[in-house]
Scaffold this active site. Structure first.
Site, mmCIF file in Angstrom:
data_model
loop_
_atom_site.group_PDB
_atom_site.id
_atom_site.type_symbol
_atom_site.label_atom_id
_atom_site.label_comp_id
_atom_site.label_asym_id
_atom_site.label_seq_id
_atom_site.Cartn_x
_atom_site.Cartn_y
_atom_site.Cartn_z
ATOM 1 N N GLY A 61 76.601 62.299 58.061
ATOM 2 C CA GLY A 61 77.175 63.601 58.364
ATOM 3 C C GLY A 61 76.378 64.760 57.820
ATOM 4 C CB ILE A 62 77.501 67.852 56.093
ATOM 5 C CG1 ILE A 62 78.298 68.493 57.235
ATOM 6 C CG2 ILE A 62 76.849 68.936 55.230
ATOM 7 C CD1 ILE A 62 79.471 69.328 56.766
ATOM 8 C CB ALA A 119 80.006 62.708 47.438
ATOM 9 C CE1 TYR A 179 87.935 67.602 52.086
ATOM 10 C CE2 TYR A 179 88.754 69.662 53.003
ATOM 11 C CZ TYR A 179 87.717 68.764 52.806
ATOM 12 O OH TYR A 179 86.475 69.023 53.325
ATOM 13 N N GLY A 227 82.922 75.530 58.054
ATOM 14 C CA GLY A 227 84.089 75.447 58.923
ATOM 15 C C GLY A 227 84.091 74.109 59.640
#
Length: 241
Positions: free
Chosen positions: A13-14, A83, A147, A178
């Protein structure tokens, strides 16, 4: 010699986009992961970036893993605390285990991964700590009390740490993405994405992981020493503050 960068959660992912961007910018990069051996090994094969398995929610595991990184590549100059996990649910139904798992991985990791490297950064007079938060840590989100608490907490952590280390050449900044087109977002049904999410984003699309990575490259640079304690929002205009 090239500076050493460690990216937690850096194989998917990112995080993967950040690791690759740092490598392409001539940093010596280590990518951390914890669970998915297959994905990590595939990432290593495809990119040539070394991967290190350790649990960022555990202090001993993190200290051991970071020691291995520094033994192989050199002392960490740039730490990207990326992470994170999500374990969503309405708070009145949330269990302590759901709460604790997210807090340990997303917030406690600020201590477990930063503490082993901050002393060396201060001694050498250079360091870049970049933390990946979330738009939901800024505005809140239904079903994500755990979260949001963690992702808001990392912003407070960054602002305190930035003040403590500003005169030592160590900067601490946050990027708050975002909605980004990662595996987690792509599982959302297309009709929900088009009717519920995209209308909230003024630019009319999801972000790309590479757009977050470019923000990391900017903040990691030697020339970014006058930027510290800041939150860079990369969210397509969904939240302006």
């Amino acid at each position: 010699m090239a500076r050493v960068a460690l990216v937690t959660g850096g194989t998917r992912g990112i995080g993967a986009a950040i690791s690759i961007a740092l490598r392409n910018a001539n940093y010596r990069v280590a990518a951390n992961y914890n669970v998915n051996d297959e994905a990590a090994n595939q990432f290593k094969t495809e990119t040539g970036i070394p991967v290190y398995k350790f649990d960022v929610s555990d202090a001993a595991s993190s200290a051991s893993g970071i020691s291995a990184v520094e033994a192989d590549l050199g002392l960490v100059d740039i730490l990207v605390n990326n992470a994170g996990i999500a374990c969503d649910g309405m708070f009145h139904n949330m269990t302590y285990d759901q709460w604790s798992a997210v807090i340990r991985t997303d917030l406690d990791s600020m201590f477990t991964c930063t503490r082993p490297v901050i002393g060396g950064m201060r001694e050498r007079g250079f360091g870049r700590i970049i933390i990946i938060s979330s738009i939901n840590g800024q505005k809140g989100q239904v079903g994500q009390a755990n979260y949001c608490a963690a992702k808001a907490g990392v912003i407070g952590f960054a602002k305190a740490l930035a003040q403590e280390n500003a005169n030592k050449g160590v900067t601490v900044n946050v990027i708050a993405p975002g909605y980004i087109a990662t595996e987690m977002v792509k599982v959302i049904r297309d009709d929900v994405l088009k009717s519920k999410i995209l209308p909230l984003i003024p630019v009319g699309r999801l972000g790309e992981a590479e757009e977050i990575a470019r923000g990391v490259i900017y903040l990691a640079a030697d020339g970014a020493g006058f930027i510290t304690g800041s939150v860079l929002s990369i969210n397509g205009g969904q939240l302006m503050s």
